[in-house]
Design an enzyme around this catalytic site. Structure first.
Site, PDB file in Angstrom:
ATOM      1  N   ASP A 169       0.771  -1.039  -0.147  1.00 21.66           N
ATOM      2  CA  ASP A 169       0.028   0.154   0.071  1.00 21.66           C
ATOM      3  C   ASP A 169       0.842   1.371  -0.302  1.00 21.66           C
ATOM      4  OD1 ASP A 169      -2.575  -1.094  -0.043  1.00 21.66           O
ATOM      5  OD2 ASP A 169      -2.773  -1.355   2.113  1.00 21.66           O
ATOM      6  N   GLU A 172      -2.292  17.800   7.357  1.00 19.72           N
ATOM      7  CA  GLU A 172      -2.188  18.660   6.177  1.00 19.72           C
ATOM      8  C   GLU A 172      -2.405  20.170   6.525  1.00 19.72           C
ATOM      9  OE1 GLU A 172      -4.225  16.228   6.410  1.00 19.72           O
ATOM     10  OE2 GLU A 172      -3.915  14.890   4.471  1.00 19.72           O
ATOM     11  N   ARG A 218     -16.310  18.640   1.412  1.00 23.71           N
ATOM     12  CA  ARG A 218     -15.041  18.572   1.209  1.00 23.71           C
ATOM     13  C   ARG A 218     -14.200  19.546   1.101  1.00 23.71           C
ATOM     14  NH1 ARG A 218     -14.292  15.662  -4.239  1.00 23.71           N
ATOM     15  NH2 ARG A 218     -15.990  16.880  -4.925  1.00 23.71           N
ATOM     16  N   MET A 219     -14.691  20.431   2.168  1.00 17.73           N
ATOM     17  CA  MET A 219     -13.799  21.813   2.356  1.00 17.73           C
ATOM     18  C   MET A 219     -13.741  22.121   3.867  1.00 17.73           C
ATOM     19  SD  MET A 219     -15.467  24.624  -0.453  1.00 17.73           S
ATOM     20  CE  MET A 219     -17.131  24.351   0.188  1.00 17.73           C
ATOM     21  N   SER A 220     -12.699  23.029   4.072  1.00 17.61           N
ATOM     22  CA  SER A 220     -12.937  23.463   5.721  1.00 17.61           C
ATOM     23  C   SER A 220     -12.354  24.848   5.331  1.00 17.61           C
ATOM     24  CB  SER A 220     -11.812  22.874   6.396  1.00 17.61           C
ATOM     25  OG  SER A 220     -10.559  23.063   6.045  1.00 17.61           O
ATOM     26  N   ASP A 266      -5.673  -4.281   6.439  1.00 19.83           N
ATOM     27  CA  ASP A 266      -6.272  -4.221   7.673  1.00 19.83           C
ATOM     28  C   ASP A 266      -7.806  -4.062   7.717  1.00 19.83           C
ATOM     29  OD1 ASP A 266      -6.618  -1.890   6.551  1.00 19.83           O
ATOM     30  OD2 ASP A 266      -5.485  -0.295   8.246  1.00 19.83           O
ATOM     31  N   ASP A 270     -10.005  -5.863   2.736  1.00 22.30           N
ATOM     32  CA  ASP A 270      -8.778  -6.517   2.390  1.00 22.30           C
ATOM     33  C   ASP A 270      -8.883  -7.857   2.406  1.00 22.30           C
ATOM     34  OD1 ASP A 270      -7.300  -4.275   1.380  1.00 22.30           O
ATOM     35  OD2 ASP A 270      -7.085  -3.723   3.819  1.00 22.30           O
TER      36      ASP A 270
END
Length: 694
Positions: A306, A347, A381-383, A530, A534
């Site tokens: 991964d 981020e 999908r914003m802040s 995990d 998977d």
């Protein structure tokens, strides 16, 4: 776990019980599992009976016969001791794990009301029972969190003191019996009955109680049994040569020849090597469900890794700010920093750091600004932040563009939305595409409906990972990066990391299909995972390493469990597997090469009286025929003890190709297997002669 990792083969807690176990393993049923040592034990019994007969009847050379008998039994005992030491290390770990067991009381729930529970013994719980575990409680058995979130101390299992988060509804829902909840509460559905928990399985596996021989071990045992049979026939023909010359050879001498020529060294150490291979994994905090999995790791051809957390650090970092035409970098940096001041994601923190280090913009007090932080959600999908009539947002490019267009139309600026913002949109999209091609992730920034530019986030490739992949390539292992990124981003990261191939926009079905394709080509595949999604791929892979923090389904599907939940360990697991195979091959080569020196020691001694011309074969200049035979049989026993540390520690691993590795081991263990016995037998002969033993 952590304490047992320090156990040494020189530890008296291991050595003393191992000596006792070596005698216990003289049980014929136990010896029968090792064909070579069973044969040695059988001839030892035979020669002991003959010695007792000669002792009663007054036979000749009793002292010589006694010494040969003694060293034959030592050979068997040393082989048993090697296996007992290897098992002893596992038992020490098992004892350490047993100490973590406690008699726990469980809060059994019969309804959704947390206050309504019944106290019961932990070992009385059944599968699918639901229990409440609160701060300070010990989790009574393995289970799945179905409600709540809690901090859990798993030091009893992993040896790591840092607590981990366990919560419902994700890939961190599995909990292990014997661990302790430190804060909050969780509702747990029991998935393992008493006696079959993860801790019980760990204890059983590290003790070796359930250890089955692997296919390679079985194949090697068949080879050794075949060689033993050949030497039985060869030894049986020797008396006829003596009879032809008008003489005879004592049975004790024939037995000595037979025992020194059969591959007793590898026969004695084979079981210890296998046990030690699994033991090395356990000390590395990886639990192998079978020796077959460890061997498969050593034969792996394709490694699926991964991207996030394995190849990259997993926390994307802001590396650059790219404004659109007409906007300064300082203006973009100021807005991006304000939008990130209350953003506690890696981020967000990296944007604040970049603004400070590159543009000198220091953090500001959100309270003094009377600011309201707008958190990130999966829907928007914003802040961002709202303060003093201003509004700043950062987020996915398409989400921000939709937000800007919606705001412009809402305020009646349709022309502006169609003209001015179209130019800005083109610029934003162009920058975003450049960033994606370079392997980064773009975050667009807007202030009061005005697009300012893009923050470039980048997955930081782990230091030294490229060199690790180069090592794997030299070993003939193909590496494939698995990622959900788009193909452009995936290609850029794959090139930077140095992997051989990549699978972009991967789904569980894609992974499973890739594994089957590789296996159809005759290749062995290793992967880690995990999540519940998977599980099919983990079950299909030849080596499936499940993370301990993962779901119950993932842990059940894999044939290994990494207690530290570190995906990068997959590379080390492959190396440990290769080390196991290398050790077995090297000691087999050494054992067979030993026969050459023993041949030069015993054959001249046996026939010297009958065929004096064979004296030229006594290249070691051994003192007498009896000292030569005794020296060879002593060396044959002592070399087992000498090689126990190597069999447990393993041959030193080097990341080189199979051809170079074979050449190297042939020189060290093939040529060494010839030279060492010549030196060893000569030194023992000098000691035997000096002490008057022969």
């Amino acid at each position: 776990m952590s304490q047992s990792k320090q156990a040494s083969i020189l530890d008296s807690r291991i050595l003393v019980p191992a000596i006792a176990d070596a005698f216990k393993k003289l049980n014929p049923r136990t010896l029968a599992r090792n064909p070579v040592m069973f044969v040695v034990a059988t001839v030892s019994v035979l020669t002991t009976v003959l010695f007792i007969r000669d002792l009663i009847t007054g036979g000749a050379n009793l002292a010589f016969s006694f010494q040969i008998n003694l060293w034959l039994w030592f050979t068997v005992l040393f082989a048993n001791f090697a296996e007992a030491v290897a098992e002893g290390r596992g038992k020490a770990q098992a004892d350490s794990l047993r100490k973590t067991r406690t008699e726990t009381q469980a809060k059994l729930l019969n309804s959704d009301d947390r206050s309504q529970y019944k106290m019961v013994a932990g070992d009385s719980l059944k599968v699918n029972d639901v229990v409440l575990v609160e701060a300070g409680d010990i989790i009574p058995s393995d289970g799945e969190v179905i409600e709540g979130v809690a901090s859990v101390n798993e030091a009893a299992i992993t040896g790591e003191s840092a607590p981990v988060i366990r919560e419902s509804g994700g890939d961190r829902s599995a909990v292990t019996g014997g661990t302790q909840v430190l804060s909050d509460w969780i509702r747990v559905r029991i998935t393992a009955a008493a006696g079959s928990t993860f801790l019980d399985r760990m204890i059983s596996l590290v003790e070796g109680a359930e250890r089955q021989k692997t296919p390679n071990e079985i194949a090697l045992n068949i080879l050794l049994a075949g060689m033993t049979l050949i030497f039985v026939l060869a030894t049986a023909t020797i008396p006829s040569f003596a009879a032809y010359a008008g003489g005879s050879i004592p049975i004790i001498v024939l037995v000595a020849l037979f025992v020194t020529l059969i591959p007793t060294t590898i026969g004695a150490l084979l079981s210890a090597i296998g046990i030690a291979g699994m033991d090395r994994l356990v000390r590395f905090n990886v639990l192998a469900m079978s020796g077959r999995a460890v061997e498969a790791a050593g034969d792996v051809d394709t490694l699926l890794l991964d991207k996030t957390g394995t190849i990259t650090l997993g926390n994307r970092q802001a590396t650059d700010l790219r404004p659109i035409p007409g906007v300064s970098e300082q203006e973009l940096a100021d807005a991006a920093q304000l939008a990130s001041l209350a953003d506690e994601t890696p981020e967000g923190r990296s944007i604040v750091v970049l603004a400070k280090e590159k543009y000198g913009i220091r953090a500001r007090d959100m309270q003094k600004l009377h600011a309201t932080f707008v958190p990130f959600t999966a829907q928007t999908r914003m802040s961002g932040v709202d303060f003093e009539g201003a509004s700043i947002r950062k987020g996915a490019v398409d989400a921000v563009l939709a937000y800007v267009d919606g705001g412009a139309l809402q305020h009646g600026n349709a022309a502006l939305a169609l003209k001015t913002e179209t130019d800005a949109t083109r610029a934003i999209r162009a920058i975003a595409e450049d960033i994606a091609k370079a392997g980064g992730t773009p975050l667009a920034v807007v202030r009061d409906g005005k697009l300012l530019g893009v923050v470039q986030l980048k997955d930081i490739v782990k230091g030294g990972i490229r060199e690790r992949f180069a090592e794997l390539r030299r070993m003939g292992i193909r590496t494939v990066m698995i990622t959900g990124d788009n193909p452009m981003t995936a290609a850029a990261i794959a090139a930077e990391a140095g992997v051989d191939d990549f699978l972009a926009q991967a789904t569980p079905e894609n992974k499973l299909e890739l594994i089957r394709e590789e296996q159809a080509k005759g290749k062995l595949v290793a992967m880690c995972g995990d999540g519940t999604n998977d599980a099919p791929a983990l079950a299909q892979a030849d080596v499936g390493v499940a993370m301990n923090t993962g779901t119950v389904a993932a842990r059940e599907a894999g044939n290994m469990v990494d207690l530290d939940s570190d995906p990068t360990k997959l590379i080390e697991i492959v190396e440990i597997g290769k080390q196991l195979l290398m050790t077995r091959g090297a000691l087999t080569t050494f054992s067979i090469a030993n026969d050459i020196a023993k041949y030069f020691a015993i054959i001249p001694a046996m026939f010297l009286a009958l065929y004096p011309q064979l004296g030229v074969l006594n290249v070691m200049g051994l003192s007498t025929p009896q000292s030569a035979i005794l020296s060879a049989i002593i060396f044959n026993a002592l070399i087992i003890i000498a090689l126990i540390p190597l069999s447990l520690k393993g041959v030193k691993y080097r990341p080189i190709g199979a051809g170079a590795l074979l050449s190297r081991n042939l020189v060290i263990y093939g040529l060494g297997g010839i030279i060492v016995p010549f030196i060893g037998i000569k030194l023992i002969d000098l000691a035997v002669t000096a002490l008057g033993l022969a």
